[in-house]
Motif scaffolding. Sequence first.
Motif, mmCIF file in Angstrom:
data_model
loop_
_atom_site.group_PDB
_atom_site.id
_atom_site.type_symbol
_atom_site.label_atom_id
_atom_site.label_comp_id
_atom_site.label_asym_id
_atom_site.label_seq_id
_atom_site.Cartn_x
_atom_site.Cartn_y
_atom_site.Cartn_z
ATOM 1 N N GLN A 89 0.839 -1.201 0.000
ATOM 2 C CA GLN A 89 0.000 0.000 0.000
ATOM 3 C C GLN A 89 0.872 1.248 0.000
ATOM 4 O OE1 GLN A 89 -3.131 -0.097 2.933
ATOM 5 N NE2 GLN A 89 -3.536 2.095 2.772
ATOM 6 N N TYR A 90 1.955 1.211 0.760
ATOM 7 C CA TYR A 90 2.885 2.344 0.806
ATOM 8 C C TYR A 90 3.499 2.604 -0.570
ATOM 9 C CZ TYR A 90 7.067 5.067 1.867
ATOM 10 O OH TYR A 90 8.042 6.035 1.862
ATOM 11 N N GLU B 240 -2.371 17.011 2.114
ATOM 12 C CA GLU B 240 -2.151 16.647 0.700
ATOM 13 C C GLU B 240 -1.563 15.250 0.554
ATOM 14 O OE1 GLU B 240 2.285 18.762 0.354
ATOM 15 O OE2 GLU B 240 0.592 19.528 -0.825
ATOM 16 N N LEU B 241 -1.021 14.715 1.649
ATOM 17 C CA LEU B 241 -0.430 13.388 1.601
ATOM 18 C C LEU B 241 -1.331 12.385 2.321
ATOM 19 C CD1 LEU B 241 3.326 14.147 2.417
ATOM 20 C CD2 LEU B 241 2.308 13.715 0.173
ATOM 21 N N PRO B 242 -1.413 11.141 1.820
ATOM 22 C CA PRO B 242 -2.172 10.094 2.517
ATOM 23 C C PRO B 242 -1.449 9.675 3.790
ATOM 24 C CG PRO B 242 -1.033 9.174 0.623
ATOM 25 C CD PRO B 242 -0.845 10.660 0.544
ATOM 26 N N HIS C 99 2.254 9.694 -5.852
ATOM 27 C CA HIS C 99 2.676 11.023 -5.396
ATOM 28 C C HIS C 99 4.146 11.239 -5.768
ATOM 29 C CE1 HIS C 99 -0.894 10.276 -2.929
ATOM 30 N NE2 HIS C 99 -1.006 11.593 -2.836
ATOM 31 N N GLU D 115 -7.164 17.051 7.280
ATOM 32 C CA GLU D 115 -6.897 17.075 5.851
ATOM 33 C C GLU D 115 -5.430 17.377 5.586
ATOM 34 O OE1 GLU D 115 -9.488 19.670 3.769
ATOM 35 O OE2 GLU D 115 -11.311 18.581 4.318
ATOM 36 N N ASN E 159 -6.718 3.867 5.659
ATOM 37 C CA ASN E 159 -7.168 4.582 4.471
ATOM 38 C C ASN E 159 -6.373 5.863 4.292
ATOM 39 O OD1 ASN E 159 -9.185 2.582 4.140
ATOM 40 N ND2 ASN E 159 -10.476 3.644 5.635
ATOM 41 N N SER E 160 -6.729 6.631 3.282
ATOM 42 C CA SER E 160 -5.967 7.829 2.949
ATOM 43 C C SER E 160 -5.888 8.813 4.109
ATOM 44 C CB SER E 160 -6.584 8.513 1.729
ATOM 45 O OG SER E 160 -5.881 9.700 1.418
ATOM 46 N N ASP E 161 -7.026 9.066 4.773
ATOM 47 C CA ASP E 161 -7.032 10.036 5.870
ATOM 48 C C ASP E 161 -7.799 9.531 7.081
ATOM 49 O OD1 ASP E 161 -9.521 10.119 4.812
ATOM 50 O OD2 ASP E 161 -9.660 12.299 4.640
ATOM 51 N N GLU F 207 0.950 4.202 -2.827
ATOM 52 C CA GLU F 207 0.754 5.612 -2.513
ATOM 53 C C GLU F 207 1.948 6.446 -2.991
ATOM 54 O OE1 GLU F 207 -1.940 6.753 -1.573
ATOM 55 O OE2 GLU F 207 -2.974 5.536 -0.076
ATOM 56 N N ARG G 61 2.670 10.215 5.479
ATOM 57 C CA ARG G 61 2.890 11.210 6.526
ATOM 58 C C ARG G 61 3.773 10.672 7.647
ATOM 59 N NH1 ARG G 61 -3.202 13.475 7.818
ATOM 60 N NH2 ARG G 61 -4.135 12.904 5.815
#
Length: 412
Positions: A50-51, A405-407, A58, A403, A196-198, A54, A411
């Motif tokens: 998953q990493y 910009e990065l999932p 990006h 929120e 998940n993303s966030d 992502e 981060r």
Amino acid sequence: MKKKYIFLVIVFLLAAAVYLLLFHKDKTLKFIPENADVVVLVDVKKVTRQYISELIAHPSQWFKSDKKGKDKMSLNKSGMKIPDFIQIFHLKNTQFGDWYTIVELEDETQFSQYLKQNKFIKSGEKLFRKDGLFISIEGAACILGTSNAAFEDIRKSLLSDSKNNILNANQLINNSDGSISFISGSKISNFSISLNSDEIEVANSGNTNTFTSLISKLEQKTQFLSAELDEKNVKNGLQFFNKDVKDSLQISYFKTNSELEEVNDTIITYGYDDDFNETEKVSYQKIIQPNFIISLQSLNPYKTWNFFQNKKWINDQNQFTAIPVQPNRILKKAKEISIQSTRKPLQLPQNQNENYIFLRNNKLLSSSFHQLNSTQKMILSNINYVFYGNKGQNYFMKIKLKENELPLLLRL
């Protein structure tokens, strides 16, 4: 023809390497003691895939490097063997915050250097500590924990030659990023963890849409804490924190509302002047003060009230001293006991007829935890809210991040 053959061989070898590195897993969980009552698993290879996904999505992150940390030893070169499943466990009859894991070592000397570089303090022959994390090196393995209280028991049960009850990952996790499993004898209750993303979601079933409407309502509010729980959920909560009182309280319904506020706290100190006369000095400091209201409905409110009195949780001013926020007032009505801060009274939230806890992050919250280190404060500041919900046999928890910009995985 020969070139095509060579090409096919190369493709096969690459595919085999990718499979071994990112998909093949050793599902034997040999580092979970028989007296573990909660186990958290993290599927390292699934999270790694998953990493990578992502990261590909990006490109701005491809060539970024941490200049401050470029001379530091990476985790991959720390001397630890990265397992296919990280196995974190809690032991029966231990403190709620005591969690442990065991990791195999490939190079003990290199691992010791890694600990030294990351400023772990040596507090024993092979015992290290830093920021509430304890590490004990045991030859070809090491025990990590938020406490060292059970190190000796873990050492005896898992790092000895005795045969243990070895679990398989398929018993605890089913194609999710991770899992939380509650173990009681032969019964195992599994909850999936999704990154998940966030947000981070924990659930024991795929039916999480039932909580969407409630979360949307709560997101529109401004309160710091709001909760509504029935008897079963109250007992489940007390089971974690104080098993002795879960049956004694006989609470059939719990409801609360709370807000945080920064207020001036008066500090009075006494001293003496040059003539030895007593002097009084008044100063002020900013403190974080919660304003709250709690409603407890009991099957037997008189018995609940007497329990509080026997515990000496009610003083002569009818203040509930088990909650360290003073002043407050506790009152007993027909079938209800209410506890309310008196500085700024609040109203109870509207009935949702649901079982939930909604905890919203507040900028005042992180400033009140002086014992947290910079990393812990950073993690806390990235959380928007935490939601827990229960409906029937469905349990669900969501940690919603702010929120960015990065999932989530980029981060960290």
